[in-house]
Design a protein around this motif. Structure first.
Motif, PDB file in Angstrom:
ATOM      1  N   VAL A  91       0.855  -1.187   0.000  1.00 21.21           N
ATOM      2  CA  VAL A  91       0.000   0.000   0.000  1.00 21.21           C
ATOM      3  C   VAL A  91       0.892   1.238   0.000  1.00 21.21           C
ATOM      4  O   VAL A  91       1.896   1.279   0.717  1.00 21.21           O
ATOM      5  CB  VAL A  91      -0.907  -0.001   1.256  1.00 21.21           C
ATOM      6  N   ASP A  92       0.521   2.243  -0.802  1.00 25.43           N
ATOM      7  CA  ASP A  92       1.260   3.509  -0.865  1.00 25.43           C
ATOM      8  C   ASP A  92       1.380   4.092   0.546  1.00 25.43           C
ATOM      9  O   ASP A  92       0.365   4.405   1.172  1.00 25.43           O
ATOM     10  CB  ASP A  92       0.492   4.472  -1.781  1.00 25.43           C
ATOM     11  N   PRO A  93       2.620   4.259   1.067  1.00 24.91           N
ATOM     12  CA  PRO A  93       2.752   4.766   2.441  1.00 24.91           C
ATOM     13  C   PRO A  93       2.154   6.155   2.621  1.00 24.91           C
ATOM     14  O   PRO A  93       1.761   6.519   3.724  1.00 24.91           O
ATOM     15  CB  PRO A  93       4.271   4.767   2.696  1.00 24.91           C
ATOM     16  N   ALA A  94       2.033   6.907   1.522  1.00 24.85           N
ATOM     17  CA  ALA A  94       1.428   8.244   1.613  1.00 24.85           C
ATOM     18  C   ALA A  94      -0.028   8.177   2.039  1.00 24.85           C
ATOM     19  O   ALA A  94      -0.583   9.160   2.539  1.00 24.85           O
ATOM     20  CB  ALA A  94       1.560   8.965   0.271  1.00 24.85           C
ATOM     21  N   LEU A  95      -0.653   7.010   1.844  1.00 22.90           N
ATOM     22  CA  LEU A  95      -2.055   6.859   2.264  1.00 22.90           C
ATOM     23  C   LEU A  95      -2.180   6.765   3.783  1.00 22.90           C
ATOM     24  O   LEU A  95      -3.237   7.030   4.339  1.00 22.90           O
ATOM     25  CB  LEU A  95      -2.678   5.606   1.636  1.00 22.90           C
ATOM     26  N   GLY A  96      -1.093   6.360   4.453  1.00 23.93           N
ATOM     27  CA  GLY A  96      -1.157   6.194   5.904  1.00 23.93           C
ATOM     28  C   GLY A  96      -2.292   5.264   6.289  1.00 23.93           C
ATOM     29  O   GLY A  96      -2.519   4.224   5.651  1.00 23.93           O
TER      30      GLY A  96
ATOM     31  N   GLY B 191      -4.970   3.288   4.087  1.00 21.40           N
ATOM     32  CA  GLY B 191      -4.721   1.991   3.456  1.00 21.40           C
ATOM     33  C   GLY B 191      -5.666   0.910   3.953  1.00 21.40           C
ATOM     34  O   GLY B 191      -5.834  -0.125   3.312  1.00 21.40           O
ATOM     35  N   VAL B 192      -6.318   1.162   5.080  1.00 20.68           N
ATOM     36  CA  VAL B 192      -7.287   0.197   5.613  1.00 20.68           C
ATOM     37  C   VAL B 192      -8.492   0.049   4.675  1.00 20.68           C
ATOM     38  O   VAL B 192      -9.269  -0.888   4.794  1.00 20.68           O
ATOM     39  CB  VAL B 192      -7.720   0.597   7.049  1.00 20.68           C
ATOM     40  N   LEU B 193      -8.606   0.974   3.718  1.00 27.89           N
ATOM     41  CA  LEU B 193      -9.719   0.910   2.754  1.00 27.89           C
ATOM     42  C   LEU B 193      -9.414  -0.018   1.569  1.00 27.89           C
ATOM     43  O   LEU B 193     -10.264  -0.192   0.694  1.00 27.89           O
ATOM     44  CB  LEU B 193     -10.041   2.318   2.244  1.00 27.89           C
ATOM     45  N   VAL B 194      -8.224  -0.601   1.523  1.00 29.84           N
ATOM     46  CA  VAL B 194      -7.863  -1.440   0.371  1.00 29.84           C
ATOM     47  C   VAL B 194      -8.833  -2.617   0.216  1.00 29.84           C
ATOM     48  O   VAL B 194      -9.301  -2.895  -0.889  1.00 29.84           O
ATOM     49  CB  VAL B 194      -6.402  -1.943   0.470  1.00 29.84           C
ATOM     50  N   GLU B 195      -9.153  -3.299   1.317  1.00 34.65           N
ATOM     51  CA  GLU B 195     -10.035  -4.481   1.169  1.00 34.65           C
ATOM     52  C   GLU B 195     -11.425  -4.107   0.676  1.00 34.65           C
ATOM     53  O   GLU B 195     -11.891  -4.672  -0.338  1.00 34.65           O
ATOM     54  CB  GLU B 195     -10.090  -5.295   2.475  1.00 34.65           C
ATOM     55  N   PRO B 196     -12.146  -3.166   1.304  1.00 36.85           N
ATOM     56  CA  PRO B 196     -13.461  -2.826   0.720  1.00 36.85           C
ATOM     57  C   PRO B 196     -13.346  -2.303  -0.715  1.00 36.85           C
ATOM     58  O   PRO B 196     -14.226  -2.587  -1.554  1.00 36.85           O
ATOM     59  CB  PRO B 196     -14.028  -1.763   1.679  1.00 36.85           C
ATOM     60  N   THR B 197     -12.266  -1.595  -1.020  1.00 40.69           N
ATOM     61  CA  THR B 197     -12.102  -1.094  -2.390  1.00 40.69           C
ATOM     62  C   THR B 197     -11.861  -2.242  -3.368  1.00 40.69           C
ATOM     63  O   THR B 197     -12.252  -2.169  -4.542  1.00 40.69           O
ATOM     64  CB  THR B 197     -10.958  -0.065  -2.453  1.00 40.69           C
ATOM     65  N   SER B 198     -11.240  -3.336  -2.888  1.00 42.72           N
ATOM     66  CA  SER B 198     -10.997  -4.482  -3.783  1.00 42.72           C
ATOM     67  C   SER B 198     -12.319  -5.106  -4.251  1.00 42.72           C
ATOM     68  O   SER B 198     -12.424  -5.591  -5.376  1.00 42.72           O
ATOM     69  CB  SER B 198     -10.130  -5.544  -3.081  1.00 42.72           C
ATOM     70  N   ILE B 199     -13.332  -5.065  -3.397  1.00 45.40           N
ATOM     71  CA  ILE B 199     -14.662  -5.588  -3.753  1.00 45.40           C
ATOM     72  C   ILE B 199     -15.235  -4.767  -4.919  1.00 45.40           C
ATOM     73  O   ILE B 199     -15.807  -5.293  -5.873  1.00 45.40           O
ATOM     74  CB  ILE B 199     -15.607  -5.491  -2.520  1.00 45.40           C
ATOM     75  N   VAL B 200     -15.053  -3.448  -4.796  1.00 46.47           N
ATOM     76  CA  VAL B 200     -15.545  -2.515  -5.816  1.00 46.47           C
ATOM     77  C   VAL B 200     -14.724  -2.647  -7.101  1.00 46.47           C
ATOM     78  O   VAL B 200     -15.262  -2.589  -8.207  1.00 46.47           O
ATOM     79  CB  VAL B 200     -15.459  -1.083  -5.242  1.00 46.47           C
ATOM     80  N   ALA B 201     -13.425  -2.854  -6.945  1.00 48.32           N
ATOM     81  CA  ALA B 201     -12.548  -3.010  -8.115  1.00 48.32           C
ATOM     82  C   ALA B 201     -12.968  -4.231  -8.926  1.00 48.32           C
ATOM     83  O   ALA B 201     -12.995  -4.201 -10.161  1.00 48.32           O
ATOM     84  CB  ALA B 201     -11.094  -3.129  -7.671  1.00 48.32           C
ATOM     85  N   LYS B 202     -13.334  -5.306  -8.227  1.00 51.07           N
ATOM     86  CA  LYS B 202     -13.811  -6.493  -8.965  1.00 51.07           C
ATOM     87  C   LYS B 202     -15.120  -6.178  -9.681  1.00 51.07           C
ATOM     88  O   LYS B 202     -15.323  -6.588 -10.831  1.00 51.07           O
ATOM     89  CB  LYS B 202     -13.997  -7.683  -8.030  1.00 51.07           C
ATOM     90  N   ALA B 203     -16.016  -5.457  -9.013  1.00 47.17           N
ATOM     91  CA  ALA B 203     -17.293  -5.099  -9.649  1.00 47.17           C
ATOM     92  C   ALA B 203     -17.031  -4.324 -10.942  1.00 47.17           C
ATOM     93  O   ALA B 203     -17.643  -4.593 -11.982  1.00 47.17           O
ATOM     94  CB  ALA B 203     -18.146  -4.276  -8.692  1.00 47.17           C
TER      95      ALA B 203
END
Ligand code: ZN
Length: 350
Positions: A139-144, A147-159
């Motif tokens: 995860v981009d360290p600039a996100l600090g 980055g905890v949003l990566v998993e819910p965003t992965s669901i959307v990315a698949k959609a």
């Protein structure tokens, strides 16, 4: 180490336990947890309605939306101490089925996959966790903490990935309008990824108050709070259904433009019967080449898409998706559902 554990099937059995450090068999990368996102699945597990502990164990470590910093990683793994990482939730089934064999465990055919924090494997809700390099996402360290949003965003990315793959059935497909139903974390992230694709994005939600209308408008999307009347005449090319509400699903089917795609991304409890004109629906589907498909979970490619989408998003906007941050000592508060909650996270501090 501290870990939030639950006895699956037993309501309100969640507690903060003291556990030994994670075993090496969990993976070669040792991670110190920074944050854990909480979602509806966690609340179902805590309510005793869902989840399975690892074979031979009574309790399950909760948590599948992770963010942590690598403490130690083997040379050549592609990871090093200090890296920000999120963990992939699902692991392929042991057979494996053709989908899992191809790395598409999100499309598993036999249901024998396991999921961290949900099904037969401990989750990430502990001071430390271990993970296999092939299931860790940088995860981009600039996100600090974002980055905890990566998993819910992965669901959307698949959609989005599957919507675009279906759209590609026509060489001429050029979507312009997308309607997202539901402005929870999944709906808002779906809207974000629609804007990143240059689309005209509309979001329908029943909340006229709270933080959601402004969040949608600041993205550059249009917010609709007055039900179906509000979107009369809107014929989206893509419709992403994130409420899982039976009445909403009934109303959105058959509403897309010709060649439209409806993506169902919300889960519904069975037992809701409605009058529904199948003849009319089928006629619309056939004559307009429409598609309705369901989607769940995400594979490695979708996590990478998610990490990339978040890295390109406005940080201030993402910050406001996280409406409550609860320290690990007060973990139980994170599982409460409060009005105006969008995403609630648990922060781990040593
Ligand atoms: Zn499989």
């Amino acid at each position: 180490m501290r870990a939030i554990t639950v006895t699956p099937g037993v309501a309100n059995s969640a507690q903060l336990d003291d556990m030994p450090p994670p075993p090496a068999s969990d993976g070669a990368i040792l991670v110190r947890t920074l944050a854990l996102g909480v979602c509806g699945t966690d609340r179902e597990i805590v309510a005793g309605e869902y989840g399975t502990s690892p074979p031979g164990q009574d309790r399950l470590v909760l948590g599948h939306e992770s963010l942590g910093r690598v403490v130690e990683a083997p040379g050549g793994s592609g990871f090093a101490a200090g890296d920000f990482v999120a963990g992939v939730v699902r692991r392929p089934d042991p057979v494996p089925c053709p989908a899992c064999a191809a790395g598409e465990w999100d499309m598993c055919r036999n249901g024998r996959y396991v999921e961290r924090g949900i099904k037969e494997r401990h989750g990430f809700g502990a001071d430390m966790f271990r993970i296999e390099p092939e299931f860790a996402i940088k995860v981009d360290p600039a996100l600090g903490i974002l980055g905890v949003l990566v998993e819910p965003t992965s669901i959307v990315a698949k959609a989005w990935d599957h919507t675009e793959r279906i759209g590609a059935r026509s060489r001429a497909w050029q979507p312009r309008t997308v309607l997202v139903t539901g402005a929870g974390p999944i709906g808002l992230l779906a809207a974000l990824m629609g804007l990143q694709r240059g689309l005209d994005v509309h979001v329908l939600d029943h909340n006229a108050k709270g933080p959601k209308p402004a969040l949608v408008r600041e993205l550059g999307a249009t917010y609709h709070a007055n039900g179906m009347a509000d979107i009369e005449g809107l014929e989206p090319d893509i419709l992403i259904e994130c409420t899982g509400a039976p009445a909403v699903i009934r109303d959105v089917l058959g509403r897309t433009a010709p060649d439209g795609i409806v993506c169902l991304a919300g889960v519904t409890a069975p037992g809701h019967a409605f009058e529904f004109d199948i003849g009319r629906y089928n006629r619309t589907m056939v004559l307009n080449n429409e598609t309705v498909f369901g989607t769940v979970n995400a594979n490695h490619r979708h996590y990478e898409m998610a990490a990339d989408a978040l890295a390109r998003a406005d940080r201030g906007w993402l910050e406001r998706l996280i409406t409550r941050r609860v320290q690990i000592e007060r973990w139980a508060e994170a599982l409460e559902h409060r009005s105006d909650d969008i995403k609630v996270i648990i922060e781990f501090t040593a």
